[in-house]
Design a protein around this motif. Structure first.
Motif, PDB file in Angstrom:
ATOM      1  N   ILE A 499      -4.011   4.907  -4.855  1.00 34.55           N
ATOM      2  CA  ILE A 499      -3.817   3.972  -4.409  1.00 34.55           C
ATOM      3  C   ILE A 499      -2.696   3.872  -3.247  1.00 34.55           C
ATOM      4  CG2 ILE A 499      -2.528   1.606  -5.261  1.00 34.55           C
ATOM      5  CD1 ILE A 499      -3.586   2.235  -8.040  1.00 34.55           C
ATOM      6  N   GLU A 500      -3.061   3.095  -2.504  1.00 37.79           N
ATOM      7  CA  GLU A 500      -2.008   2.878  -1.267  1.00 37.79           C
ATOM      8  C   GLU A 500      -1.467   1.559  -1.048  1.00 37.79           C
ATOM      9  OE1 GLU A 500      -2.315   4.672   3.325  1.00 37.79           O
ATOM     10  OE2 GLU A 500      -3.791   3.471   2.842  1.00 37.79           O
ATOM     11  N   LEU A 501      -0.017   1.565  -1.025  1.00 36.61           N
ATOM     12  CA  LEU A 501       0.499   0.302  -0.845  1.00 36.61           C
ATOM     13  C   LEU A 501       1.150   0.326   0.524  1.00 36.61           C
ATOM     14  CD1 LEU A 501       1.957  -2.470  -1.840  1.00 36.61           C
ATOM     15  CD2 LEU A 501       3.742  -0.644  -2.859  1.00 36.61           C
ATOM     16  N   ASN A 502       1.083  -0.546   1.260  1.00 39.10           N
ATOM     17  CA  ASN A 502       1.933  -0.740   2.591  1.00 39.10           C
ATOM     18  C   ASN A 502       2.397  -2.204   2.636  1.00 39.10           C
ATOM     19  OD1 ASN A 502       2.651  -1.103   5.240  1.00 39.10           O
ATOM     20  ND2 ASN A 502       1.361   0.532   5.737  1.00 39.10           N
ATOM     21  N   VAL A 503       3.644  -2.447   2.159  1.00 41.30           N
ATOM     22  CA  VAL A 503       4.087  -3.651   1.955  1.00 41.30           C
ATOM     23  C   VAL A 503       4.420  -4.418   3.326  1.00 41.30           C
ATOM     24  CG1 VAL A 503       6.312  -5.066   1.342  1.00 41.30           C
ATOM     25  CG2 VAL A 503       5.411  -3.271  -0.152  1.00 41.30           C
ATOM     26  N   THR A 504       4.657  -3.678   4.562  1.00 40.65           N
ATOM     27  CA  THR A 504       5.168  -4.128   5.800  1.00 40.65           C
ATOM     28  C   THR A 504       3.730  -4.683   6.284  1.00 40.65           C
ATOM     29  OG1 THR A 504       6.807  -2.385   5.825  1.00 40.65           O
ATOM     30  CG2 THR A 504       5.947  -3.391   7.904  1.00 40.65           C
ATOM     31  N   GLU A 505       2.765  -3.901   6.198  1.00 42.56           N
ATOM     32  CA  GLU A 505       1.328  -4.184   6.507  1.00 42.56           C
ATOM     33  C   GLU A 505       0.635  -5.210   5.757  1.00 42.56           C
ATOM     34  OE1 GLU A 505       0.406  -3.449   9.813  1.00 42.56           O
ATOM     35  OE2 GLU A 505       1.924  -2.385  10.196  1.00 42.56           O
TER      36      GLU A 505
END
Length: 573
Positions: A499-505
């Motif tokens: 799973i990949e989380l990117n809050v900024t994007e």
């Protein structure tokens, strides 16, 4: 001034006779109330709701204000929502309480309303009802409880509790110390003394114009709370005479102000559900993405737990919400009308800040990026939310393998097991905790496994379709929609999936081939319903998903015209 209550008391001879006779039986003389605005004071205390319990006394001061202004007060009791006790979740009862308040207002001879609130769901429930009925209305909060003292250190119910529980699970805090903390951490009536959901929703109510200026952050034990109660009763009578209604205060621009304030105070993620639901009752649609877009240029101004260091007592001493709004005015629509009939700019522009370490300025904020972040992707097509100010910086962009729990009981049974295949890079995933599944409890802040706590790990990426307490903190992805119970992508996540989380994007991706996901969907079976009868069943069958505010579909008008209040036909009961 045409009073709504006249339909009951000055209508046909037969009906007015019956209604006035019924009033006499309850001790109300016609000479005392005829021709006066009848103000319904909706009290939400009970002996299990310590947050709202002081309203047992506050109501008398509201009555005093109503009488002084020439109105006639009547006290009414509704259900309440003590978050500490309601299982498995208090969120469904927000909607039930809103129905209780709304239908009581609709069916009785009431011209104006005072709503006595505090604990997490009582405030939005009452605002939802006020929006639906659109009679002149104001809220009065009970106020926050005092901070406790534990072995010479200030402690706050909520945020400090979670920190000490982590220490306890890590073996750093003894059973004896825990018992002592239990006696010390919650030492007065009132809401949580941090910027949790209760404090957040009071603040938003004030900026929406539904609470008198300066009254949202007064402590429960302060004498000013009684003065606020009297002033609220007096002001509602004036609002009836001037015909000032919630729809004139809670405008689309006012909701935009509330979303910006939510970011500035580091407010609770639960406010996303509540603001969306309140606005929906007025026929105003809030898209989930607006929470992020409207707060992009809003820094964190308030240094309170769980995003900061201080308590609500410190906030009050520093100037409270009024001083915060004054600092934020350049980013707000100052022309919105507040509860006094004056604009926000007129009301707040002169207020001072007394403690800069608690309430910062736009030029020198506590944190540059603070608002609610919205993430979307194949794991949450309709979005999920993250409280940016509560996250660990190093986890805002993260890639890890999933450790999956099928539900809350499964998580509790395995999370602290020594053989759990987990490390600090894992992503903890919990399913079947959404609104239709179980009422969307505050289970989203999944505990850090004990074996990792003992190694000093204090935060991990956690993902669920649940909520979390407004007093909680951490890199927690919440409100994933659609929820797993209705077949959302969360339902088909397996152990070991990347799973990949990117809050900024603003992205949340399950790194699994589409064909594999499709095959898993074919074999997915909907869990058995948790509730088979009663109100919980009604809630499960009609609740909207998280990105729509979790109101019941039949309570939300389809447009602003449908939102208009229609008086009942007064006839024989």
């Amino acid at each position: 001034m045409k009073l709504r209550s006249e339909q009951w008391f000055n209508g046909s001879r037969e009906l007015s006779f019956q209604h006035r006779s019924a009033m006499r039986a309850a001790g109300h003389r016609p000479e005392s109330y005829l021709g006066k605005p009848i103000i319904g004071i909706f009290n939400s205390w009970n002996d299990l709701n310590s947050c709202n319990l002081s309203h047992k006394d506050n109501v008398e001061f509201v009555k005093r204000g109503v009488i002084a202004a020439g109105g006639y007060p009547v006290e009414l009791h509704t259900i309440t929502t003590p978050a500490d006790f309601m299982k498995p979740s208090d969120l469904p009862y927000r909607n039930l309480m809103s129905m209780d308040v709304e239908e009581t207002i609709r069916s009785l001879p009431i011209d104006g309303v005072v709503l006595l609130c505090e604990c997490d769901k009582t405030t939005p429930a009452q605002l939802m009802a006020a929006a639906s009925c659109d009679l002149p209305a104001l809220q009065l909060a009970a106020g926050h409880r005092s901070s406790g003292s534990f072995r010479g250190k200030k402690v706050n119910y909520g945020t400090d509790l979670w920190k000490y529980m982590d220490d306890y699970n890590a073996g750093l805090f003894s059973e004896e110390e825990l018992e002592e903390l239990e006696q010390d951490i919650s030492c007065s009536l009132g809401g949580c003394p941090v910027m949790g959901t209760a404090s957040t929703m009071k603040s938003l109510s004030e900026v929406l114009g539904m609470m008198l200026p300066g009254t949202s952050s007064i402590p429960a034990t302060h004498a000013a709370r009684k003065a606020a109660a009297e002033a609220t009763g007096q002001r509602v009578v004036e609002m009836v005479r001037d015909d000032i209604r919630p729809s004139q205060l809670m405008t689309e621009a006012a909701f935009h102000n509330a979303m910006r304030l939510l970011a500035a105070i580091g407010g609770s993620t639960n406010a996303v559900l509540h603001l969306t639901a309140i606005a929906g009752r007025l026929g105003i649609r809030i898209d989930l993405k607006q929470y992020e877009e409207l707060s992009k240029d809003v820094p964190l101004l308030v240094n309170l737990q769980p995003s900061g260091a201080y308590s609500m007592d410190d906030f009050f001493e520093a100037g409270g919400l009024g001083a915060t709004i004054k600092e934020l005015l350049p980013l707000l629509d100052g022309g919105c009308m507040g509860a006094t009939g004056k604009t926000l700019k007129e009301t707040y522009e002169h207020l001072p800040v007394y403690r800069r370490e608690v309430i910062a300025s736009l030029d020198e904020p506590v944190m540059a990026d603070s608002g609610i972040a919205v993430v979307r992707g194949n794991l949450a097509p309709d979005g999920a939310v993250v409280k940016r100010s509560a996250c660990s910086e190093h986890l805002l962009r993260h890639l890890g393998k999933a450790v999956v729990f099928d539900g809350y009981e499964d998580m509790l049974s395995r999370i602290h097991a020594e053989d759990l295949d987990v490390d600090e890079h894992s992503v903890l995933v919990m399913k079947n905790c959404g609104p239709a599944a179980i009422g969307m409890p505050e289970w989203g802040a999944i505990p850090i496994p004990s074996k990792l706590l003992k190694r000093g790990v204090r935060d991990m990426v956690r993902i669920s379709d649940a909520r979390m307490s407004g007093t909680s903190y951490g890199t927690v992805v919440l409100h994933a929609a659609p929820e797993a119970y209705v077949g959302g992508p969360l339902a088909i996540v397996d152990d070991g999936d990347w799973i990949e989380l990117n809050v900024t994007e603003g992205t949340l991706q399950l790194l699994v081939e589409p064909s594999v996901m499709e095959e898993r969907r074919k074999h997915w079976k909907k869990p058995e319903p948790a509730h088979v009868r009663g109100y919980p069943r009604l809630f499960a069958d009609h609740v909207l998903q998280a990105h729509e505010g979790c109101d019941l579909d039949f309570l939300r008008p389809r447009n602003k015209e449908e939102a208009a209040f229609v008086p009942p036909i007064v006839g024989r009961g």
